[in-house]
Scaffold this motif. Structure first.
Motif, PDB file in Angstrom:
ATOM      1  N   PRO A  45       0.805  -1.237   0.000  1.00 16.92           N
ATOM      2  CA  PRO A  45       0.000   0.000   0.000  1.00 16.92           C
ATOM      3  C   PRO A  45       0.829   1.274   0.000  1.00 16.92           C
ATOM      4  O   PRO A  45       0.403   2.290  -0.534  1.00 16.92           O
ATOM      5  N   GLU A  46       2.047   1.234   0.584  1.00 22.28           N
ATOM      6  CA  GLU A  46       2.857   2.451   0.660  1.00 22.28           C
ATOM      7  C   GLU A  46       3.632   2.733  -0.620  1.00 22.28           C
ATOM      8  O   GLU A  46       4.233   3.792  -0.777  1.00 22.28           O
ATOM      9  N   TYR A  47       3.629   1.762  -1.541  1.00 24.41           N
ATOM     10  CA  TYR A  47       4.458   1.897  -2.740  1.00 24.41           C
ATOM     11  C   TYR A  47       3.871   2.911  -3.713  1.00 24.41           C
ATOM     12  O   TYR A  47       2.659   3.002  -3.902  1.00 24.41           O
ATOM     13  N   SER A  48       4.753   3.673  -4.346  1.00 19.48           N
ATOM     14  CA  SER A  48       4.376   4.562  -5.437  1.00 19.48           C
ATOM     15  C   SER A  48       5.493   4.536  -6.469  1.00 19.48           C
ATOM     16  O   SER A  48       6.634   4.160  -6.163  1.00 19.48           O
ATOM     17  N   GLU A 136      12.803   1.325   1.566  1.00 23.43           N
ATOM     18  CA  GLU A 136      12.234   0.017   1.256  1.00 23.43           C
ATOM     19  C   GLU A 136      11.588  -0.602   2.487  1.00 23.43           C
ATOM     20  O   GLU A 136      10.543  -1.247   2.398  1.00 23.43           O
ATOM     21  N   ALA A 137      12.203  -0.405   3.652  1.00 18.09           N
ATOM     22  CA  ALA A 137      11.633  -0.942   4.882  1.00 18.09           C
ATOM     23  C   ALA A 137      10.292  -0.303   5.205  1.00 18.09           C
ATOM     24  O   ALA A 137       9.422  -0.933   5.805  1.00 18.09           O
ATOM     25  N   SER A 138      10.107   0.939   4.794  1.00 17.97           N
ATOM     26  CA  SER A 138       8.837   1.613   5.057  1.00 17.97           C
ATOM     27  C   SER A 138       7.720   1.069   4.186  1.00 17.97           C
ATOM     28  O   SER A 138       6.538   1.343   4.434  1.00 17.97           O
TER      29      SER A 138
END
Length: 362
Positions: A45-48, A136-138
């Motif tokens: 979900p956090e990916y853009s 990446e960890a986020s």
């Protein structure tokens, strides 16, 4: 000695071709890394797209640092082939200039590129890789409810409350930030108190601060919390020695990290291997230049282009395999890191020098 004008010409010609290869590798590496990273993280979900491009761009310096020996190998081959096809080497040799003399500017350029690589590029790549790991960890998903799949070694801490075993799938900030972390707590009698899965865990003074928490107690009851803290006596330096990747530490800090790891009673072999590998880098690039000369010195009219290219590729591949093997042996302690780091350099250098001596002096 080779004239200053000819030396400068060969030197500049070689640097231009190195820059062209460098740009090509940067573009290809970015496209491949971005495509692969998007495939792995695109569903989170956090990916853009912007964040994915940022992560891939931050990893490029480390990729370039890894690929620089092969960039030098193929750039030196391309330079010598170009000089051969235009009969510039023929003219130079007819003027009494030996192979050692017209290879000198290429070797000097390779050594200087290696020096820049282990200083400026290494510092940039270490900082960029560390920041990319944090981004990446986020992107990590929900906390796990099942064990397994942890990518980092387990860590044990003891406090007045008992023993806690800590694991995580990813780390950033040299181990002070954990993603998809698991904490298994035991009381003083050795009985399991609970298991805590956290989306993120950050090491602060005296405590691990967890977010996105799912706690499972000894009776199997599940409790979700947005945030909680777990006491710790672990020092940041100790955690860093356990979780930090040697690639995220600049050359100028590695010597201190080796001493620090040994003071904690931990294995310093991975850090020592990285340290000596970086010190050997300028000499490895010179050896790569000599290997390129062994497959690029024949006269262009003899039609050797295909065998020449295949020979260079084979030589580079064999050296790469040897480097990976000895680096694994050095990191695990089977071979002294200093021996493992310098072995490929010495072998490649002797091979190139022996061939050129045979070709020039019979």
């Amino acid at each position: 000695m080779i004239g200053r004008t000819l030396f400068t010409y060969f030197f500049r010609r070689y640097l231009v071709i190195v820059a062209q290869f460098f740009i090509g590798v940067v573009v290809i590496s970015f496209l491949v890394d971005f495509t692969e990273f998007s495939r792995r993280a695109g569903s989170l979900p956090e990916y853009s797209m912007g964040a994915g491009m940022m992560v891939s761009a931050l990893r490029i310096p480390m990729i370039i640092q890894t690929a620089i020996p092969f960039i030098i190998l193929f750039a030196a081959m391309a330079t010598l082939m170009s000089l051969n096809r235009k009969y510039e080497l023929v003219i130079a040799r007819s003027a009494g200039i030996s192979a050692w003399q017209f290879l000198a500017p290429l070797c000097l350029a390779s050594f200087l590129i290696g020096a820049v690589t282990i200083t400026a590029l290494n510092s940039l790549s270490a900082a960029a890789l560390s920041y990319s790991e944090e981004i990446e960890a986020s992107f990590s998903g929900r906390a796990r409810s099942a064990p397994g799949g942890l990518g980092l070694p387990w860590l044990r801490q003891r406090t007045e409350e008992g023993v806690t075993i800590i694991g995580a799938k990813k780390s950033a900030q040299r181990g002070r930030f954990l993603a998809q972390a698991t904490f298994i707590r035991f009381d003083k009698d050795g009985s399991i108190v609970d298991r805590i899965d956290a989306k993120r865990a950050a090491l602060t003074t005296g405590a691990w601060v967890l977010t996105g928490v799912q706690r499972i107690d000894a009776n199997g009851r599940r409790i979700e919390r947005p945030r909680m803290a777990i006491k710790t006596d672990l020092k940041p330096d100790f955690v860093e020695e356990q979780f930090a990747r040697p690639e995220t530490i600049p050359l100028f800090e590695l010597d201190a990290k080796i001493d620090s790891a040994r003071s904690f009673g931990l294995s310093a072999n991975p850090f020592a291997m990285q340290y000596h590998s970086l010190l050997a880098m300028p000499f490895l690039l010179v050896a790569m230049t000599l290997i390129a000369a062994t497959v690029s010195m024949r006269f262009a009219r003899l039609g050797q282009s295909a065998p020449m290219i295949l020979g260079g590729v084979a030589a580079g591949f064999l050296l790469y395999v040897a480097s990976v093997l000895v680096k694994a042996f050095g990191s695990s302690g089977f071979v002294l890191p200093v021996v493992a780091a310098w072995f490929p350099v010495v072998v490649a250098g002797f091979f190139g020098v022996t061939f050129l001596l045979h070709k020039e002096d019979g």
